[in-house]
Scaffold this motif. Structure first.
Motif, mmCIF file in Angstrom:
data_model
loop_
_atom_site.group_PDB
_atom_site.id
_atom_site.type_symbol
_atom_site.label_atom_id
_atom_site.label_comp_id
_atom_site.label_asym_id
_atom_site.label_seq_id
_atom_site.Cartn_x
_atom_site.Cartn_y
_atom_site.Cartn_z
ATOM 1 N N SER A 62 37.120 8.314 18.683
ATOM 2 C CA SER A 62 36.121 7.548 18.143
ATOM 3 C C SER A 62 34.892 8.329 18.139
ATOM 4 N N VAL A 63 34.961 9.400 18.945
ATOM 5 C CA VAL A 63 33.555 10.402 19.424
ATOM 6 C C VAL A 63 33.742 11.271 18.369
ATOM 7 N N VAL A 64 33.302 10.969 17.124
ATOM 8 C CA VAL A 64 33.506 12.137 15.988
ATOM 9 C C VAL A 64 31.878 11.766 15.345
ATOM 10 N N ALA A 65 31.506 12.953 14.712
ATOM 11 C CA ALA A 65 30.390 13.131 14.056
ATOM 12 C C ALA A 65 30.020 11.630 13.232
ATOM 13 N N LYS A 66 30.948 11.499 12.339
ATOM 14 C CA LYS A 66 30.560 10.243 11.271
ATOM 15 C C LYS A 66 30.183 9.065 11.705
ATOM 16 N N ASN A 67 30.896 8.769 13.070
ATOM 17 C CA ASN A 67 30.286 7.700 13.862
ATOM 18 C C ASN A 67 28.881 7.578 14.427
ATOM 19 N N PHE A 68 28.431 8.778 14.329
ATOM 20 C CA PHE A 68 27.182 8.882 15.182
ATOM 21 C C PHE A 68 26.006 9.421 13.908
ATOM 22 N N ARG A 69 26.445 9.141 12.669
ATOM 23 C CA ARG A 69 25.351 9.655 11.721
ATOM 24 C C ARG A 69 24.151 8.527 11.722
ATOM 25 N N THR A 70 24.401 7.346 11.879
ATOM 26 C CA THR A 70 23.410 6.496 11.983
ATOM 27 C C THR A 70 23.748 5.404 12.912
ATOM 28 N N PRO A 71 23.010 4.646 13.467
ATOM 29 C CA PRO A 71 23.351 3.425 14.438
ATOM 30 C C PRO A 71 24.071 2.552 13.564
ATOM 31 N N TRP A 75 27.685 1.360 15.322
ATOM 32 C CA TRP A 75 27.912 -0.203 15.384
ATOM 33 C C TRP A 75 29.292 -0.389 14.623
ATOM 34 N N GLU A 76 29.718 -0.031 13.366
ATOM 35 C CA GLU A 76 30.813 -0.139 12.626
ATOM 36 C C GLU A 76 31.749 0.357 13.586
ATOM 37 N N ALA A 77 31.918 1.302 14.174
ATOM 38 C CA ALA A 77 32.922 2.010 15.029
ATOM 39 C C ALA A 77 32.971 1.156 16.308
ATOM 40 N N ILE A 78 32.127 0.596 16.683
ATOM 41 C CA ILE A 78 32.216 -0.104 18.101
ATOM 42 C C ILE A 78 33.101 -1.579 17.526
ATOM 43 N N GLU A 79 32.747 -2.093 16.396
ATOM 44 C CA GLU A 79 33.424 -3.270 16.017
ATOM 45 C C GLU A 79 34.591 -3.069 15.887
ATOM 46 N N THR A 86 35.797 -5.195 9.526
ATOM 47 C CA THR A 86 36.543 -5.120 8.468
ATOM 48 C C THR A 86 36.523 -3.683 7.777
ATOM 49 N N HIS A 87 35.908 -2.833 8.398
ATOM 50 C CA HIS A 87 35.636 -1.337 7.788
ATOM 51 C C HIS A 87 36.579 -0.461 8.200
ATOM 52 N N GLU A 88 37.731 -0.600 7.636
ATOM 53 C CA GLU A 88 38.865 0.377 7.879
ATOM 54 C C GLU A 88 38.660 1.776 7.933
ATOM 55 N N GLY A 89 39.096 2.469 9.084
ATOM 56 C CA GLY A 89 38.774 3.903 9.017
ATOM 57 C C GLY A 89 37.415 4.319 9.440
#
Length: 92
Positions: A62-71, A75-79, A86-89
């Motif tokens: 989960s520690v990839v660039a797209k998960n750190f583009r914005t808060p 947050w979606e990755a944390i969820e 409900t955000h797949e991927g």
């Protein structure tokens, strides 16, 4: 940590402690990577504090660039890790 606003506060705290200064307060749509507000060390500090404050283990995948583009992206990755999104991927 209960919402993206609390996450924004945490990110702001880490940026300030690291000596970086956002021109404006970090909000859910603040571009973190493009703006240069966070680097790899800052990301690891964010992950450590998120894990500590949420009680979840943030998988390395989960520690990839797209998960750190914005808060909001983080947050979606944390969820997703919590199993409540409900955000797949959003994690990979």
């Amino acid at each position: 940590m209960k919402n993206v606003d609390e996450l924004c506060s945490l990110i702001q705290e880490i940026i300030d402690e690291a000596g970086g200064h956002a021109e404006e307060k970090v909000d859910p749509g603040t571009p973190l990577l493009i703006s240069g507000l966070v680097d790899s060390l800052t990301i690891m500090r964010i992950v450590a504090l998120v894990e500590q404050r949420t009680g979840i283990a943030f998988p390395d995948a989960s520690v990839v660039a797209k998960n750190f583009r914005t808060p909001t992206a983080l947050w979606e990755a944390i969820e997703v890790v919590r199993g409540g999104a409900t955000h797949e991927g959003a994690v990979s």
